[in-house]
Write an enzyme that holds these catalytic residues in place. Structure first.
Site, PDB file in Angstrom:
ATOM      1  N   GLU A 104       5.751  61.661  57.056  1.00  0.00           N
ATOM      2  CA  GLU A 104       4.847  61.998  56.115  1.00  0.00           C
ATOM      3  C   GLU A 104       3.352  62.601  56.466  1.00  0.00           C
ATOM      4  O   GLU A 104       2.795  61.912  57.177  1.00  0.00           O
ATOM      5  CB  GLU A 104       4.670  61.290  55.012  1.00  0.00           C
ATOM      6  CG  GLU A 104       3.997  60.007  55.157  1.00  0.00           C
ATOM      7  CD  GLU A 104       3.504  59.201  53.546  1.00  0.00           C
ATOM      8  OE1 GLU A 104       3.150  59.771  52.893  1.00  0.00           O
ATOM      9  OE2 GLU A 104       3.654  57.909  53.751  1.00  0.00           O
ATOM     10  N   ASP A 213      -1.909  46.600  68.332  1.00  0.00           N
ATOM     11  CA  ASP A 213      -2.901  47.338  68.870  1.00  0.00           C
ATOM     12  C   ASP A 213      -3.956  47.854  67.800  1.00  0.00           C
ATOM     13  O   ASP A 213      -4.335  48.913  67.676  1.00  0.00           O
ATOM     14  CB  ASP A 213      -2.280  48.677  69.513  1.00  0.00           C
ATOM     15  CG  ASP A 213      -2.937  49.600  70.506  1.00  0.00           C
ATOM     16  OD1 ASP A 213      -4.128  48.915  70.936  1.00  0.00           O
ATOM     17  OD2 ASP A 213      -2.566  50.614  70.632  1.00  0.00           O
TER      18      ASP A 213
END
Length: 306
Positions: A104, A213
């Site tokens: 999306e 991360d």
């Protein structure tokens, strides 16, 4: 294990037809800046839909499978927003083949009031969520498949203990890859650090699913104005590793840390362990970007193994 139900296609055209119908066509493709590894595009279709596409060389399809698996795992906890994965695949193309990931297209909105406080509480909820479904059978730490930390592979094979996992699956492989950068005396200090890692790190009260991360570039305000996580390098580990990463490159605002600690109090001595967790990220940067990160790496090694 909760494996991702990822739709995979043999061409971009096949993927778009499956998602949007036989009359679908691409009207416009706009390049989006950012990212060191993949090319990114906003794709406008004749149906009125707009989607986000990442592309890379065909042989690098593994990057997209890993990203999709990580986003799916984070979404399964129901704690923090992530982009919806549509599908992935490879395409031979007219001139050169490529791999792709369709998601999306996020319309980022102005952050809500107390954005950082809310994010702190939601990250704490992620770290408190049951992570038992995401590691392999041999131990609670790891992930059911390997992935990547930046451009480098990340070994997620499981371990029974956190300190063992962080030593053998995180620090040791990075030190091995960076070995040519070190003198014999520096190698000796590295060995000393790895041999005595259990003197510095502690086992968590509970294994946590980590983003892996978590720096500011991998957090954005979503359509509801609250934090959304992108580009994960997920695995099950100690929540402190995620929190330490947020402090590596400038840090988040104080409201974030206060809200996080109120919702998920830290064990005493976190500040003494933080640099050791971030050593993994610094080593990864050394192995990707070069010797500008050697000084920070050696500084942390000397801090713990002088």
């Amino acid at each position: 294990m909760k494996r991702i139900p990822l739709l995979q296609f043999k061409s971009l055209a096949e993927a778009l037809v499956s998602l949007f119908g036989t009359s679908v066509a691409i009207q416009r493709t706009d390049r989006i800046a950012g990212g060191d590894i993949n090319k990114a595009y906003a794709v406008t279709l004749n149906t009125g839909d707009r989607i986000f596409m990442k592309a890379n060389a065909k042989e690098n399809f593994g990057f997209f499978k890993a990203e999709a698996a990580g986003l799916f795992a984070l979404a399964q906890t129901g704690t923090l927003a992530t982009p919806k994965i549509l599908c992935a695949g490879t395409d031979d193309g007219q001139e050169v083949g490529y791999s792709f990931l369709l998601m999306e297209l996020i319309q980022s909105k102005k952050p809500v009031q107390d954005y950082w406080k809310i994010f702190g509480r939601e990250l704490a909820a992620l770290h408190q969520a049951d992570a038992s479904a995401f590691a392999a059978d041999a131990g609670p730490f790891g992930f059911f498949e390997d992935n990547f930390i930046g451009a480098r592979p990340q070994d997620n094979s499981s371990a029974a203990a956190w300190v063992e996992f962080f030593r053998d699956k995180r620090l040791a492989p990075q030190f091995k890859a960076a070995d040519a950068n070190f003198s014999s005396a520096e190698r000796s200090r590295v060995t000393k650090l790895l041999d005595h890692l259990d003197e510095f790190l502690i086992e968590p009260k509970r294994p946590s699913l980590l983003h892996g991360d978590l720096w500011s570039g991998n957090v954005m305000a979503g359509p509801d104005g609250k934090a959304m996580l992108i580009d994960p390098a997920v695995y099950v580990g100690h929540a402190e590793a995620d929190l330490a990463m947020t402090e590596l490159f400038g840090g988040f605002p104080p409201d974030f840390y206060q809200a996080y600690r109120e919702a998920n109090p830290l064990e005493p001595g976190y500040e003494n362990r933080r640099d050791l967790y971030n050593l993994y990220q610094l080593l990864n940067h050394l192995n990707i970007f070069g010797k500008s990160y050697l000084g920070p790496v050696l500084s942390v090694v000397d801090e713990y193994a002088a």
